[in-house]
Design a protein around this motif. Structure first.
Motif, PDB file in Angstrom:
ATOM      1  N   PHE A  33      12.446 -13.217 102.267  1.00 15.70           N
ATOM      2  CA  PHE A  33      11.643 -12.481 103.153  1.00 15.70           C
ATOM      3  C   PHE A  33      11.935 -11.273 104.307  1.00 15.70           C
ATOM      4  N   VAL A  39       3.011 -17.543 110.247  1.00 16.22           N
ATOM      5  CA  VAL A  39       4.648 -18.126 109.978  1.00 16.22           C
ATOM      6  C   VAL A  39       4.731 -16.211 110.100  1.00 16.22           C
ATOM      7  N   SER A  88      10.356 -11.540 110.744  1.00 12.60           N
ATOM      8  CA  SER A  88       9.260 -10.125 111.493  1.00 12.60           C
ATOM      9  C   SER A  88       8.841 -11.454 112.705  1.00 12.60           C
TER      10      SER A  88
HETATM   11  N1  SAM Z   1      10.251 -25.879 106.389  1.00 15.34           N
HETATM   12  C1  SAM Z   1      11.012 -24.421 106.389  1.00 15.34           C
HETATM   13  C2  SAM Z   1      12.068 -24.976 105.888  1.00 15.34           C
HETATM   14  O1  SAM Z   1      13.597 -25.710 106.157  1.00 15.34           O
HETATM   15  O2  SAM Z   1      12.608 -24.291 105.323  1.00 15.34           O
HETATM   16  C3  SAM Z   1       9.877 -24.134 105.588  1.00 15.34           C
HETATM   17  C4  SAM Z   1       9.009 -23.197 106.609  1.00 15.34           C
HETATM   18  S1  SAM Z   1       8.320 -21.143 106.465  1.00 15.34           S
HETATM   19  C5  SAM Z   1       6.666 -21.973 106.549  1.00 15.34           C
HETATM   20  C6  SAM Z   1       8.516 -21.017 105.779  1.00 15.34           C
HETATM   21  C7  SAM Z   1       9.632 -20.191 104.911  1.00 15.34           C
HETATM   22  O3  SAM Z   1       8.930 -18.530 105.189  1.00 15.34           O
HETATM   23  C8  SAM Z   1      10.395 -19.890 105.617  1.00 15.34           C
HETATM   24  O4  SAM Z   1      11.812 -20.576 104.622  1.00 15.34           O
HETATM   25  C9  SAM Z   1      11.163 -18.466 105.623  1.00 15.34           C
HETATM   26  O5  SAM Z   1      12.050 -18.437 105.165  1.00 15.34           O
HETATM   27  C10 SAM Z   1       9.741 -18.148 105.453  1.00 15.34           C
HETATM   28  N2  SAM Z   1      10.191 -17.824 107.236  1.00 15.34           N
HETATM   29  C11 SAM Z   1       9.458 -18.768 108.458  1.00 15.34           C
HETATM   30  N3  SAM Z   1       9.156 -18.106 109.850  1.00 15.34           N
HETATM   31  C12 SAM Z   1       9.341 -16.048 109.809  1.00 15.34           C
HETATM   32  C13 SAM Z   1      10.143 -14.872 109.961  1.00 15.34           C
HETATM   33  N4  SAM Z   1       9.656 -15.337 111.611  1.00 15.34           N
HETATM   34  N5  SAM Z   1       9.843 -13.867 109.641  1.00 15.34           N
HETATM   35  C14 SAM Z   1      10.405 -14.080 107.837  1.00 15.34           C
HETATM   36  N6  SAM Z   1      10.349 -14.854 107.322  1.00 15.34           N
HETATM   37  C15 SAM Z   1      10.069 -16.177 108.582  1.00 15.34           C
END
Ligand code: SAM
Ligand code: SF4
Length: 472
Positions: free
Chosen positions: A335, A51, A338
């Motif tokens: 976060f 992620v 990235s």
């Molecule tokens: N499905 C969930 C949603 O709808 O928000 C979250 C899934 S994701 C695995 C968990 C978190 O990682 C996200 O809510 C987002 O804040 C963060 N995230 C995902 N992609 C990212 C990226 N490219 N850079 C930074 N944070 C990221």
């Protein structure tokens, strides 16, 4: 059968924790027992997350360390599973030739068959097939002494939302829901082994069953609520655009559903939300928060936030800070943005320099730190229903001599960690057991947890969370 030992490194979210548990269960019939340390293991699995780039780097750094072990013990089986495995496939073998098995996100249910092949000399093996055999795990829940009090249960896999920054739909595939009967029988089996709390997992539980024509999520919750012996239900994650009236009302109507929702907002700026393809606005989000608080006063709300999304200006970031002040989240995962392979935002220009991202992250975390602490302090003096999970870390590390109390840990319905003393000994009558719901008076709030004492009624079990009051 000669026992063999298995060590699993789990990186990333609760889905990976669940998948690691399932892999361990699936390998038990092959004779694999948990290793005390990676050095004692006959097989090491690195269950990876992609992620954010840091998580991916961590996976390769663990693999780097395993190269030496493999040189000394060529029979050691090294496997890579999860999102990085799916994303990188055979390229992992070029970077880490000592890897024997690469298992994509939907191949892990075939782990037993794949490990048998590796054991009989076929290596390396790369299985990235996305065809869904989610129910093919030949595994039964662990015995009571290992099951613990609280467990994750996956109700759906994959995601159809395609947020601009996110790798999940690309590595976990399209959304697929598990039939309710399978979910219920898994939960009933867990309860039979002593589990008292389940967390239902999906990337967007609000769209559970929609594609397959299964029951809607609130109806699934009702059926889980009816499972005898289960005390608490949680779920994660809920996409704000799909949070329905039915789900908001479920918080008022289902006594086992804990009053906590993780509702990732990602940004407080409409401009950035649109660039992120989140498909809701700041005001829609605030409206959902108000409805949740109306339906379930005192509900704990936590969220995820990304700072430094491409094109985020200082004014956009101020809008994020402003939203955080307005909502007063109980907790926040924040976060730095990235770039990820396949994610469309990777191609966007106007990248925010790392130094600005880092400053914004610090400012956001500082703001939230004060809010979390204030929300914890507001619970001081209240009596909370706590699900006793086991001894606290401090108790485990210091051991116990003689008459001093045991220090226990558990969580409130709002998901706050509470540590509390339990005087033990003949006649005291306040022994706590893991899995028990106990009343704890909150005496002190810390930044990330609460400290309390067993209520006057000792281990008296609270009947429902509604009997548990907040401090005025
Ligand atoms: N499905 C969930 C949603 O709808 O928000 C979250 C899934 S994701 C695995 C968990 C978190 O990682 C996200 O809510 C987002 O804040 C963060 N995230 C995902 N992609 C990212 C990226 N490219 N850079 C930074 N944070 C990221
Ligand atoms: Fe990623 Fe968005 Fe799906 Fe969550 S909803 S997993 S952030 S694409």
């Amino acid at each position: 059968m000669q026992p063999k030992y298995l060590h699993i490194y789990t990186i990333g979210c609760q889905m990976n924790v669940y998948d690691s548990e399932r892999m361990a269960m699936a390998l038990a019939p092959l004779g694999y027992l948990p290793a005390l340390s990676p050095g004692d293991a006959d097989m090491v699995i690195v269950n990876t997350c992609s992620v954010r780039s840091k998580a991916e780097q961590k996976a390769f750094s663990i693999l780097g360390r395993l190269e030496d072990a493999k040189r000394r013990r060529p029979d050691l089986i090294v496997a890579v599973a999860g999102c990085v495995a799916q994303q990188e496939g055979a390229r992992i073998l070029a970077r880490a030739p000592h890897v024997d098995l690469v298992l994509g996100t939907r191949a892990i249910q075939r782990i037993a068959a794949r490990v048998r092949q590796v054991e009989s000399g076929h290596r390396p093996i790369v299985d990235l097939d996305m065809k869904d055999e989610a129910e093919a795990f030949e595994a039964s829940p662990e015995p009571a002494d290992r099951a613990g009090v609280s467990r994750f249960v996956t109700i759906m896999r994959g995601c159809d939302n395609f947020c601009a920054y996110c790798v999940v739909p690309h590595v976990r595939g399209r959304e697929t829901s598990r039939p309710p009967d399978l979910i219920l029988s898994e939960i009933e089996a867990l309860v039979a082994t002593g589990v008292r709390e389940v967390t239902l997992l999906g990337q967007n539980v609000n769209s559970y069953g929609a594609k397959e024509g299964l029951c809607p999520f609130p109806e699934l919750l009702e059926r889980v609520n009816a499972v005898d012996g289960l005390a608490r239900i949680r779920f994660t994650t809920s996409h704000p655009k799909d949070l329905t009236e039915g789900l908001i009302q479920a918080f008022a109507g289902l006594e086992k559903l804990c009053p906590h929702i993780h509702l990732p907002v990602q940004s407080g700026s409409d401009r950035i939300l649109e660039r992120m393809n989140r498909r809701y606005t700041r005001s829609h989000y605030l409206d959902k928060v108000a409805k949740l608080r109306n339906s379930c006063p005192g509900i704990a709300i936590t969220s995820d936030m990304i700072v430094g999304f491409p094109g985020e200006t200082q004014a956009d970031f101020e809008a994020t800070l402003d939203l955080v002040r307005e909502v007063q989240f109980d907790g926040l995962f924040a976060f730095m943005y990235s770039d990820r392979p396949h994610a469309p935002s990777t191609r966007l220009t106007q990248k925010v320099p790392e130094r600005d991202q880092s400053e914004r992250l610090q400012a956001l975390l500082e703001l939230q730190h004060g809010i979390t602490f204030a929300r914890n302090r507001a619970l001081t003096g209240s009596v909370q229903e706590v699900l006793a999970e086991g001894f606290s870390k401090q108790q485990t590390s210091r051991g116990r001599s003689g008459a001093e109390p045991f220090q226990w840990t558990g969580r409130t319905p709002g998901n706050k960690v509470v540590n509390f003393d339990c005087p033990a000994g003949p006649g005291v009558g306040r022994e706590v057991r893991a899995g028990q719901l106990v009343s704890v008076r909150i005496e002190r709030a810390l930044a990330h947890s609460l400290w309390g004492a067993l209520g006057e009624d000792g281990t008296a079990v609270c009947r429902t969370r509604r009997e548990v009051g907040h401090a005025a």
